[in-house]
Design a protein around this motif. Structure first.
Motif, PDB file in Angstrom:
ATOM      1  N   UNK A 196       0.828  -1.215   0.000  1.00 35.00           N
ATOM      2  CA  UNK A 196       0.000   0.000   0.000  1.00 35.00           C
ATOM      3  C   UNK A 196       0.853   1.251   0.000  1.00 35.00           C
ATOM      4  N   UNK A 197       1.913   1.223   0.812  1.00 36.01           N
ATOM      5  CA  UNK A 197       2.828   2.369   0.866  1.00 36.01           C
ATOM      6  C   UNK A 197       3.483   2.607  -0.487  1.00 36.01           C
ATOM      7  N   UNK A 198       3.899   1.550  -1.166  1.00 36.44           N
ATOM      8  CA  UNK A 198       4.541   1.668  -2.475  1.00 36.44           C
ATOM      9  C   UNK A 198       3.561   2.196  -3.516  1.00 36.44           C
ATOM     10  N   UNK A 199       2.298   1.736  -3.427  1.00 37.86           N
ATOM     11  CA  UNK A 199       1.280   2.223  -4.363  1.00 37.86           C
ATOM     12  C   UNK A 199       1.076   3.733  -4.213  1.00 37.86           C
ATOM     13  N   UNK A 200       1.073   4.204  -2.966  1.00 32.99           N
ATOM     14  CA  UNK A 200       0.913   5.642  -2.714  1.00 32.99           C
ATOM     15  C   UNK A 200       2.091   6.420  -3.300  1.00 32.99           C
TER      16      UNK A 200
END
Length: 370
Positions: free
Chosen positions: A95-99
């Motif tokens: 999720x952090x990487x997607x953001x």
């Protein structure tokens, strides 16, 4: 990596490739080396303006190269982070990487717009003039509102602002104002604002509280430097001096320090009253005239290429580029791009990038079609 993220990553990669091709990092890096050598010349600062131009170009290229390399590094970091999260089955990391990728996508879009500012004078400082249309106090108040909007916008971009001439209306507002914006790509970002701006509102000057429509024209043109040779013959000029009507103290208001220059062959009029010295105001007016003549030539070239049509038209109905409606509903609409924004107060407070970016993208699209 799921299909949605993979597509987004590919979009960013394509954007970075376009940025690299547009900037040509290898040639840009060689140019930085040349400018670095030039900046170390002991006699460089004998010509201050030339020195400042060299340093400005060098800083601009270094900043551009660095931003592209940072985008490449951050994209690879995000890809590595996603792969690690998937391998470890860690949804938080994914999720952090997607953001991060979403943020990178927005940054790429912004950078692409900046690289589109590749016109002959886009990197230069600029002059911006505002003149009210017919309508007396109502139109003059609208000119004042536009002046405030553009100064707020310039401040948000960290441009330095210099007021060169300002003539107040008898009751309220402005009869005219000329200002200069100092900053990277000042002309490139501002040039699409040239045109007629229309305001619809309940007039604060009408005791019957009726709705009024007002017009004002905005004119943006680039500051020219030593690399651009504009020849002006003295016989083509009519120079008038008058007393400054703006701020500046007792000396300014009691001596003929303000200067107005009319270029007889074209009818172009420029004026300056920012300084107490008539000589310096005359020099500033000549520089403004050179800029106006240069902008005129740029526009002729673009018109002959079919890229744009003239916006220097009558200040009134049918010629506006943007409408600001405050009553009976709230809406600002750009009539060239159909971009709309309902938060009119934020627009009048200087939040106009959405209109500028859309106009810039549209113009570049027409250029590419040619």
């Amino acid at each position: 990596m799921n299909l949605e993220i993979e597509n987004k990553v590919n979009e960013i990669k394509n954007s970075i490739t376009l940025l690299r091709d547009h900037v040509n990092i290898d040639l840009a890096s060689k140019r930085v080396e040349e400018l670095e050598k030039a900046s170390q010349d002991e006699g460089l600062w004998q010509n201050r303006e030339k020195a400042e131009n060299i340093l400005r170009e060098k800083n601009h290229l270094e900043k551009t190269i660095k931003s592209i390399l940072n985008l490449e590094r951050e994209l690879q970091d995000s890809i590595d982070l996603i792969e690690m999260g998937l391998d470890e089955n860690d949804d938080i990391i994914v999720t952090e990487a997607k953001e991060m990728i979403e943020k990178l996508s927005k940054v790429c879009t912004k950078k692409q717009l900046e690289t589109l500012l590749s016109g002959e004078a886009d990197f230069n400082d600029c002059y911006l003039e505002i003149h009210p249309g017919a309508g007396g106090t109502e139109a003059q108040d609208w000119a004042l509102m536009l002046s405030r909007m553009y100064q707020r916008w310039a401040e948000n971009r960290n441009f330095k602002i210099e007021i060169l001439e300002e003539t107040s209306g008898e009751e309220a507002g402005l009869k005219s104002i000329s200002m200069r914006f100092y900053g990277e790509n000042a002309y490139g970002w501002s040039k699409s604002e040239s045109g007629v701006h229309r305001l619809v509102r309940i007039s604060p000057f009408d005791s019957s509280a009726r709705r009024h429509t007002s017009f004002a024209s905005v004119w943006v043109y680039p500051v020219v430097d030593d690399s651009i040779n504009i020849v002006i013959e003295e016989k083509d000029l009519r120079i008038d001096t008058y007393r400054s009507s703006g701020a500046g103290g007792q000396h300014v208001n009691t001596t003929d320090s303000a200067v107005r220059i009319t270029h007889l062959p074209t009818g172009i009029v420029v004026q300056c009253q920012s300084d107490r010295s008539q000589h310096r105001n005359r020099a500033s007016s000549i520089n403004m005239l050179k800029a106006r003549l240069y902008e005129r030539e740029l526009q002729k070239r673009e018109e002959s290429a079919g890229i744009i049509s003239s916006v220097k038209t009558e200040i009134g109905w049918g010629n506006q580029i943007r409408s600001y409606v405050l009553h009976p509903y709230q809406m600002v609409k750009d009539l060239r791009t159909n971009v709309e924004k309902s938060n009119t107060q934020s627009v009048l407070d200087g939040d106009i990038d959405i209109f500028i970016e859309a106009a810039l993208s549209q113009k570049v699209g027409r250029t590419r079609q040619k």
